[in-house]
Motif scaffolding. Structure first.
Motif, PDB file in Angstrom:
ATOM      1  N   ASN A 134      40.063  47.435  72.633  1.00 33.96           N
ATOM      2  CA  ASN A 134      40.789  48.416  71.822  1.00 33.96           C
ATOM      3  C   ASN A 134      42.028  47.773  71.201  1.00 33.96           C
ATOM      4  O   ASN A 134      42.891  47.259  71.922  1.00 33.96           O
ATOM      5  CB  ASN A 134      41.212  49.612  72.682  1.00 33.96           C
ATOM      6  CG  ASN A 134      40.040  50.417  73.181  1.00 33.96           C
ATOM      7  OD1 ASN A 134      39.515  51.280  72.491  1.00 33.96           O
ATOM      8  ND2 ASN A 134      39.599  50.118  74.408  1.00 33.96           N
ATOM      9  N   LYS A 135      42.075  47.821  69.875  1.00 27.09           N
ATOM     10  CA  LYS A 135      43.186  47.205  69.142  1.00 27.09           C
ATOM     11  C   LYS A 135      43.633  48.154  68.031  1.00 27.09           C
ATOM     12  O   LYS A 135      42.836  48.931  67.494  1.00 27.09           O
ATOM     13  CB  LYS A 135      42.763  45.870  68.528  1.00 27.09           C
ATOM     14  CG  LYS A 135      42.245  44.842  69.534  1.00 27.09           C
ATOM     15  CD  LYS A 135      41.756  43.586  68.824  1.00 27.09           C
ATOM     16  CE  LYS A 135      41.136  42.604  69.798  1.00 27.09           C
ATOM     17  NZ  LYS A 135      42.126  42.090  70.760  1.00 27.09           N
ATOM     18  N   MET A 136      44.900  48.061  67.677  1.00 24.05           N
ATOM     19  CA  MET A 136      45.446  48.900  66.608  1.00 24.05           C
ATOM     20  C   MET A 136      46.528  48.136  65.868  1.00 24.05           C
ATOM     21  O   MET A 136      47.219  47.294  66.448  1.00 24.05           O
ATOM     22  CB  MET A 136      46.032  50.190  67.201  1.00 24.05           C
ATOM     23  CG  MET A 136      46.683  51.113  66.169  1.00 24.05           C
ATOM     24  SD  MET A 136      47.357  52.628  66.910  1.00 24.05           S
ATOM     25  CE  MET A 136      45.826  53.499  67.242  1.00 24.05           C
ATOM     26  N   THR A 192      30.029  47.624  72.341  1.00 26.05           N
ATOM     27  CA  THR A 192      29.235  46.510  72.859  1.00 26.05           C
ATOM     28  C   THR A 192      29.392  45.363  71.874  1.00 26.05           C
ATOM     29  O   THR A 192      29.928  45.556  70.764  1.00 26.05           O
ATOM     30  CB  THR A 192      27.748  46.888  72.973  1.00 26.05           C
ATOM     31  OG1 THR A 192      27.193  47.022  71.649  1.00 26.05           O
ATOM     32  CG2 THR A 192      27.558  48.200  73.742  1.00 26.05           C
ATOM     33  N   PRO A 193      28.913  44.156  72.220  1.00 24.45           N
ATOM     34  CA  PRO A 193      28.987  43.061  71.246  1.00 24.45           C
ATOM     35  C   PRO A 193      28.253  43.359  69.940  1.00 24.45           C
ATOM     36  O   PRO A 193      28.514  42.707  68.928  1.00 24.45           O
ATOM     37  CB  PRO A 193      28.336  41.886  71.998  1.00 24.45           C
ATOM     38  CG  PRO A 193      28.597  42.181  73.433  1.00 24.45           C
ATOM     39  CD  PRO A 193      28.493  43.679  73.552  1.00 24.45           C
ATOM     40  N   ASN A 194      27.369  44.352  69.937  1.00 20.67           N
ATOM     41  CA  ASN A 194      26.615  44.700  68.729  1.00 20.67           C
ATOM     42  C   ASN A 194      27.045  46.017  68.096  1.00 20.67           C
ATOM     43  O   ASN A 194      26.486  46.419  67.081  1.00 20.67           O
ATOM     44  CB  ASN A 194      25.113  44.774  69.052  1.00 20.67           C
ATOM     45  CG  ASN A 194      24.555  43.440  69.499  1.00 20.67           C
ATOM     46  OD1 ASN A 194      24.954  42.402  68.993  1.00 20.67           O
ATOM     47  ND2 ASN A 194      23.647  43.475  70.469  1.00 20.67           N
ATOM     48  N   LEU A 195      28.004  46.722  68.671  1.00 16.59           N
ATOM     49  CA  LEU A 195      28.404  48.026  68.152  1.00 16.59           C
ATOM     50  C   LEU A 195      29.922  48.127  68.146  1.00 16.59           C
ATOM     51  O   LEU A 195      30.568  48.103  69.206  1.00 16.59           O
ATOM     52  CB  LEU A 195      27.813  49.146  69.011  1.00 16.59           C
ATOM     53  CG  LEU A 195      28.104  50.582  68.534  1.00 16.59           C
ATOM     54  CD1 LEU A 195      27.544  50.818  67.139  1.00 16.59           C
ATOM     55  CD2 LEU A 195      27.545  51.591  69.530  1.00 16.59           C
ATOM     56  N   VAL A 196      30.491  48.221  66.944  1.00 17.65           N
ATOM     57  CA  VAL A 196      31.945  48.261  66.770  1.00 17.65           C
ATOM     58  C   VAL A 196      32.308  49.458  65.898  1.00 17.65           C
ATOM     59  O   VAL A 196      31.630  49.729  64.895  1.00 17.65           O
ATOM     60  CB  VAL A 196      32.467  46.960  66.118  1.00 17.65           C
ATOM     61  CG1 VAL A 196      33.976  47.042  65.899  1.00 17.65           C
ATOM     62  CG2 VAL A 196      32.114  45.760  66.965  1.00 17.65           C
ATOM     63  N   MET A 197      33.356  50.156  66.240  1.00 14.01           N
ATOM     64  CA  MET A 197      33.869  51.254  65.418  1.00 14.01           C
ATOM     65  C   MET A 197      35.259  50.891  64.899  1.00 14.01           C
ATOM     66  O   MET A 197      36.130  50.474  65.675  1.00 14.01           O
ATOM     67  CB  MET A 197      33.952  52.540  66.242  1.00 14.01           C
ATOM     68  CG  MET A 197      34.558  53.715  65.460  1.00 14.01           C
ATOM     69  SD  MET A 197      34.779  55.210  66.458  1.00 14.01           S
ATOM     70  CE  MET A 197      36.112  54.692  67.552  1.00 14.01           C
ATOM     71  N   GLU A 198      35.457  51.066  63.626  1.00 11.60           N
ATOM     72  CA  GLU A 198      36.779  50.845  63.028  1.00 11.60           C
ATOM     73  C   GLU A 198      37.179  52.092  62.252  1.00 11.60           C
ATOM     74  O   GLU A 198      36.445  52.543  61.368  1.00 11.60           O
ATOM     75  CB  GLU A 198      36.782  49.627  62.101  1.00 11.60           C
ATOM     76  CG  GLU A 198      38.164  49.312  61.543  1.00 11.60           C
ATOM     77  CD  GLU A 198      38.198  48.043  60.693  1.00 11.60           C
ATOM     78  OE1 GLU A 198      39.298  47.500  60.482  1.00 11.60           O
ATOM     79  OE2 GLU A 198      37.121  47.608  60.230  1.00 11.60           O
ATOM     80  N   LEU A 199      38.326  52.649  62.571  1.00 11.66           N
ATOM     81  CA  LEU A 199      38.867  53.814  61.882  1.00 11.66           C
ATOM     82  C   LEU A 199      40.106  53.388  61.104  1.00 11.66           C
ATOM     83  O   LEU A 199      40.990  52.724  61.631  1.00 11.66           O
ATOM     84  CB  LEU A 199      39.247  54.899  62.899  1.00 11.66           C
ATOM     85  CG  LEU A 199      38.117  55.409  63.809  1.00 11.66           C
ATOM     86  CD1 LEU A 199      38.677  56.414  64.804  1.00 11.66           C
ATOM     87  CD2 LEU A 199      36.989  56.032  62.988  1.00 11.66           C
ATOM     88  N   GLN A 200      40.160  53.818  59.823  1.00 13.53           N
ATOM     89  CA  GLN A 200      41.284  53.444  58.960  1.00 13.53           C
ATOM     90  C   GLN A 200      41.833  54.670  58.251  1.00 13.53           C
ATOM     91  O   GLN A 200      41.079  55.573  57.876  1.00 13.53           O
ATOM     92  CB  GLN A 200      40.846  52.437  57.900  1.00 13.53           C
ATOM     93  CG  GLN A 200      40.422  51.079  58.453  1.00 13.53           C
ATOM     94  CD  GLN A 200      40.033  50.141  57.309  1.00 13.53           C
ATOM     95  OE1 GLN A 200      39.627  50.580  56.240  1.00 13.53           O
ATOM     96  NE2 GLN A 200      40.170  48.845  57.554  1.00 13.53           N
TER      97      GLN A 200
END
Length: 323
Positions: free
Chosen positions: A253-255, A309-317
């Motif tokens: 988790n990063k922001m 997972t290493p194959n599933l990433v969510m990015e919210l902007q």
């Protein structure tokens, strides 16, 4: 911009286009990029994956300092579904973030007319065309909390003063300006009988007389006629800064939050001096589109990334842009 123009299929574009810096819409330095023959206003400009387009005419909204740019991604064909919305190219600017070490930079770029020769047509009896170009600034980045929170900030200043070559315009003589309608100070000739006319101010239209009185007094001659030799001086002053704060909650988790601010003020007077008029001044110049222009732009952004997972990433902007 110049780096993007080096990519295959990308050219400089129309030098008098809406984003060339020569039009009233945007007086900042040129951002012309024509991708695969498309208009320079049909590109999709992004910063950190977020929209950076002025939607009315298609210019670039904010322009981060070079010091704040980590990398540039350019797509000219086969666009992925997450960008699309363009007939030109996709240009994504990735901004820098801080890390555990303290970093900094300072820079200054100078050009000056002290290194220039005199204008050939006029020689040393007139001053050199004034030319002052300074670009300066710096950046600093480092940790707020080691391995967790980081900061980055930079400032870039731009000061440009560029005078044109002297121009000569025929104007009324000093006697004519003092005695509207009396041309007796000029020699009469059969080919120019109007120079002999003397009819006084009474028949002159009031609006025409007011405009006539705004003309400058002669300071030179041109082919024996009174003339005014003047120099126009363009200026552009820019103040830009970028700030970014990153926070790593954990490995998954990063922001980060980012703010970019551009303030550019440009002037383009003509070679004639401003004339006083009822407590103010008026620019009266032949064949010159004089202006004082402000470009004020800023962008703020919040970005959150979660790795499932290493194959599933969510990015919210979320981002907000003001032009």
């Amino acid at each position: 911009v110049q780096l993007v123009q080096l990519q295959p299929g990308v050219n400089e574009g129309n030098q008098s286009g809406l984003v060339s810096g020569t039009e009233l819409d945007d007086h900042r330095q040129s951002a012309e990029m024509s991708v695969n023959g498309q208009s320079a206003v049909l590109n999709n400009n992004m910063i950190d994956g977020a929209d950076n387009n002025e939607r009315l005419i298609g210019t670039i909204a904010v322009r981060p300092s070079v010091e704040s740019i980590a990398e540039i991604e350019v797509q000219t064909n086969d666009y992925s579904a997450d960008v699309s919305r363009t007939g030109g190219g996709v240009v994504n600017v990735i901004t820098k973030s801080g890390d555990n070490k303290l970093h900094g930079s300072l820079f200054e770029y100078v050009r000056n007319d002290m290194f220039d020769a005199y204008t050939y047509d006029f020689g040393q009896h007139l001053p050199k065309n004034e030319y002052r170009w300074n670009q300066f600034g710096g950046s600093i980045s480092g940790p707020i909390r080691r391995d967790k929170a980081f900061f980055f900030g930079d400032y870039a200043g731009y000061r440009n003063v560029q005078a044109s070559a002297p121009s000569v315009s025929v104007v009324p003589s000093a006697f004519e300006l003092a005695h509207p309608g009396d041309f007796s100070d000029r020699p009469c000739s059969a080919s120019a009988p109007q120079d002999c006319a003397t009819f006084g101010p009474a028949p002159i239209d009031k609006a025409g007389l007011a405009y006539f009185e705004l003309m400058p007094k002669p300071n030179s001659t041109l082919n024996g006629q009174p003339a005014y030799t003047g120099i126009s001086k363009d200026t552009q002053n820019s103040n830009d800064f970028d700030t970014r704060v990153d926070y790593d909650f954990n490995a998954n988790n990063k922001m980060f939050a980012r703010f970019i601010y551009n303030h550019v003020f440009s002037t383009h007077p003509g070679p004639w001096p401003d004339a006083p008029l009822v407590g103010t001044s008026l620019t009266v110049n032949p064949n010159v589109d004089s202006y004082n222009s402000l470009d004020l732009d800023y962008n703020s952004m919040l970005d959150y990334t979660h790795i499932f997972t290493p194959n599933l990433v969510m990015e919210l902007q979320a981002s907000y842009t003001y032009v």
